[in-house]
Design a protein around this motif. Structure first.
Motif, PDB file in Angstrom:
ATOM      1  N   ILE A 113       0.828  -1.208   0.000  1.00 15.13           N
ATOM      2  CA  ILE A 113       0.000   0.000   0.000  1.00 15.13           C
ATOM      3  C   ILE A 113       0.860   1.256   0.000  1.00 15.13           C
ATOM      4  N   PHE A 114       1.822   1.323   0.897  1.00 15.27           N
ATOM      5  CA  PHE A 114       2.588   2.547   1.043  1.00 15.27           C
ATOM      6  C   PHE A 114       3.565   2.771  -0.110  1.00 15.27           C
ATOM      7  N   SER A 115       3.999   1.718  -0.770  1.00 15.27           N
ATOM      8  CA  SER A 115       4.822   1.922  -1.967  1.00 15.27           C
ATOM      9  C   SER A 115       3.940   2.359  -3.133  1.00 15.27           C
ATOM     10  N   ARG A 116       2.738   1.846  -3.240  1.00 13.12           N
ATOM     11  CA  ARG A 116       1.831   2.285  -4.301  1.00 13.12           C
ATOM     12  C   ARG A 116       1.421   3.748  -4.131  1.00 13.12           C
ATOM     13  N   PHE A 117       1.363   4.192  -2.910  1.00 13.17           N
ATOM     14  CA  PHE A 117       1.053   5.596  -2.655  1.00 13.17           C
ATOM     15  C   PHE A 117       2.286   6.486  -2.805  1.00 13.17           C
ATOM     16  N   GLY A 118       3.443   5.876  -3.018  1.00  9.43           N
ATOM     17  CA  GLY A 118       4.667   6.633  -3.189  1.00  9.43           C
ATOM     18  C   GLY A 118       5.248   7.144  -1.883  1.00  9.43           C
ATOM     19  N   LEU A 119       4.802   6.604  -0.773  1.00  8.97           N
ATOM     20  CA  LEU A 119       5.271   7.053   0.537  1.00  8.97           C
ATOM     21  C   LEU A 119       6.520   6.315   0.996  1.00  8.97           C
ATOM     22  N   VAL A 120       6.782   5.159   0.413  1.00  6.78           N
ATOM     23  CA  VAL A 120       8.012   4.411   0.663  1.00  6.78           C
ATOM     24  C   VAL A 120       8.486   3.870  -0.683  1.00  6.78           C
ATOM     25  N   SER A 121       9.755   3.593  -0.760  1.00  3.99           N
ATOM     26  CA  SER A 121      10.299   3.079  -2.022  1.00  3.99           C
ATOM     27  C   SER A 121      10.004   1.588  -2.193  1.00  3.99           C
ATOM     28  N   GLY A 122       9.872   0.904  -1.090  1.00  8.53           N
ATOM     29  CA  GLY A 122       9.690  -0.548  -1.126  1.00  8.53           C
ATOM     30  C   GLY A 122      10.986  -1.294  -0.905  1.00  8.53           C
ATOM     31  N   ASN A 123      12.102  -0.565  -0.895  1.00  6.70           N
ATOM     32  CA  ASN A 123      13.407  -1.182  -0.692  1.00  6.70           C
ATOM     33  C   ASN A 123      13.910  -1.044   0.738  1.00  6.70           C
ATOM     34  N   GLU A 124      13.148  -0.385   1.581  1.00  5.99           N
ATOM     35  CA  GLU A 124      13.574  -0.192   2.964  1.00  5.99           C
ATOM     36  C   GLU A 124      13.608  -1.527   3.699  1.00  5.99           C
ATOM     37  N   THR A 125      14.471  -1.590   4.696  1.00  3.02           N
ATOM     38  CA  THR A 125      14.505  -2.776   5.536  1.00  3.02           C
ATOM     39  C   THR A 125      13.278  -2.780   6.444  1.00  3.02           C
ATOM     40  N   TYR A 126      13.042  -3.908   7.048  1.00  2.99           N
ATOM     41  CA  TYR A 126      11.948  -4.016   8.009  1.00  2.99           C
ATOM     42  C   TYR A 126      12.094  -2.952   9.097  1.00  2.99           C
ATOM     43  N   ASP A 127      13.295  -2.862   9.680  1.00  3.73           N
ATOM     44  CA  ASP A 127      13.537  -1.923  10.774  1.00  3.73           C
ATOM     45  C   ASP A 127      13.369  -0.471  10.337  1.00  3.73           C
ATOM     46  N   GLN A 128      13.814  -0.145   9.133  1.00  7.15           N
ATOM     47  CA  GLN A 128      13.655   1.223   8.635  1.00  7.15           C
ATOM     48  C   GLN A 128      12.174   1.594   8.510  1.00  7.15           C
ATOM     49  N   LEU A 129      11.384   0.704   7.931  1.00 10.41           N
ATOM     50  CA  LEU A 129       9.949   0.980   7.796  1.00 10.41           C
ATOM     51  C   LEU A 129       9.278   1.064   9.166  1.00 10.41           C
ATOM     52  N   GLN A 130       9.628   0.153  10.038  1.00  9.58           N
ATOM     53  CA  GLN A 130       9.032   0.164  11.367  1.00  9.58           C
ATOM     54  C   GLN A 130       9.360   1.474  12.088  1.00  9.58           C
ATOM     55  N   ASP A 131      10.599   1.913  11.990  1.00 17.49           N
ATOM     56  CA  ASP A 131      10.992   3.176  12.622  1.00 17.49           C
ATOM     57  C   ASP A 131      10.183   4.344  12.074  1.00 17.49           C
ATOM     58  N   ARG A 132       9.950   4.364  10.767  1.00 12.91           N
ATOM     59  CA  ARG A 132       9.165   5.446  10.159  1.00 12.91           C
ATOM     60  C   ARG A 132       7.729   5.451  10.662  1.00 12.91           C
ATOM     61  N   PHE A 133       7.122   4.291  10.737  1.00 20.56           N
ATOM     62  CA  PHE A 133       5.744   4.219  11.217  1.00 20.56           C
ATOM     63  C   PHE A 133       5.660   4.604  12.685  1.00 20.56           C
ATOM     64  N   GLU A 134       6.570   4.079  13.463  1.00 20.85           N
ATOM     65  CA  GLU A 134       6.527   4.360  14.898  1.00 20.85           C
ATOM     66  C   GLU A 134       6.830   5.820  15.192  1.00 20.85           C
ATOM     67  N   ALA A 135       7.628   6.478  14.360  1.00 18.88           N
ATOM     68  CA  ALA A 135       7.908   7.905  14.542  1.00 18.88           C
ATOM     69  C   ALA A 135       6.697   8.754  14.148  1.00 18.88           C
ATOM     70  N   ALA A 136       5.896   8.263  13.208  1.00 16.59           N
ATOM     71  CA  ALA A 136       4.754   9.027  12.707  1.00 16.59           C
ATOM     72  C   ALA A 136       3.485   8.844  13.543  1.00 16.59           C
ATOM     73  N   LEU A 137       3.428   7.776  14.324  1.00 21.41           N
ATOM     74  CA  LEU A 137       2.233   7.477  15.109  1.00 21.41           C
ATOM     75  C   LEU A 137       2.544   7.555  16.599  1.00 21.41           C
ATOM     76  N   ASP A 138       1.535   7.877  17.387  1.00 18.91           N
ATOM     77  CA  ASP A 138       1.711   7.829  18.833  1.00 18.91           C
ATOM     78  C   ASP A 138       2.039   6.399  19.243  1.00 18.91           C
ATOM     79  N   ALA A 139       2.967   6.236  20.167  1.00 18.32           N
ATOM     80  CA  ALA A 139       3.348   4.913  20.651  1.00 18.32           C
ATOM     81  C   ALA A 139       2.228   4.369  21.528  1.00 18.32           C
TER      82      ALA A 139
END
Length: 179
Positions: A113-139
């Motif tokens: 979903i997020f690569s189709r929306f152009g919000l991620v490249s799709g090449n990020e590691t699991y940890d990189q994507l997780q960090d981005r989501f966790e930084a954008a949302l309240d814990a």
């Protein structure tokens, strides 16, 4: 059981476990592999999944849910990742859904979903994507749980491998459909 299989096949396996009265960690841990494997057959790779499910259930049963619940998220995640067959996505799903920890689960639906929306490249590691989501949302486990559930529902309904863009209410914002 969800790895490399459609959810409907996982549901069939879960229904088999229910019918056999095996939906408890202690029962699965003590169940003979020869009895368990045929019940997991609909989920595919059932011999491997049988061993891995038994490993997880044995760990949960031997350690005790109450004891595991008192562990720090980092320690519990490390313990889960040390189990054969448990990777980051599975460990984080267990942490979020079973232990209600503030851990966002990254899965194929999230990437799609997020690569189709152009919000991620799709090449990020699991940890990189997780960090981005966790930084954008309240814990907050409840927020992570709901948001992930919405992602899964949207991916299953519209943003499939073969997408149903014409029916998607988000299509006006989607780079995939508008390219």
């Amino acid at each position: 059981m969800t790895q490399n299989t459609a959810w409907r096949n996982v549901e069939l396996a879960i229904n088999n476990l229910k019918a056999a009265n095996l939906l408890a960690a202690d029962k699965l841990a003590s169940c003979a592999e020869e009895q368990l494997a045929p019940l997991l057959r609909p989920s595919g790779y059932f011999n491997i999944k049988t061993k891995r499910l038994k490993n997880l259930c044995r760990f949960l049963h031997e350690e005790g849910f109450a004891k595991l619940h008192t562990m720090s998220t980092g320690d519990l995640r490390r313990r889960l990742l040390n189990l054969n067959g448990i990777g980051p996505e599975t460990a984080d799903a267990i942490l979020l859904y079973a232990f209600e920890r503030d851990v966002f689960v990254i899965d194929a639906y999230t990437r799609r979903i997020f690569s189709r929306f152009g919000l991620v490249s799709g090449n990020e590691t699991y940890d990189q994507l997780q960090d981005r989501f966790e930084a954008a949302l309240d814990a907050d486990a409840a927020i992570y749980n709901e948001y992930h559930a919405l992602i899964v529902q949207h991916a299953k309904s519209f943003c499939r491998v073969q997408p149903r863009c014409g029916d998607c209410i988000l299509r006006m914002e989607c780079k995939f459909v508008n390219k």
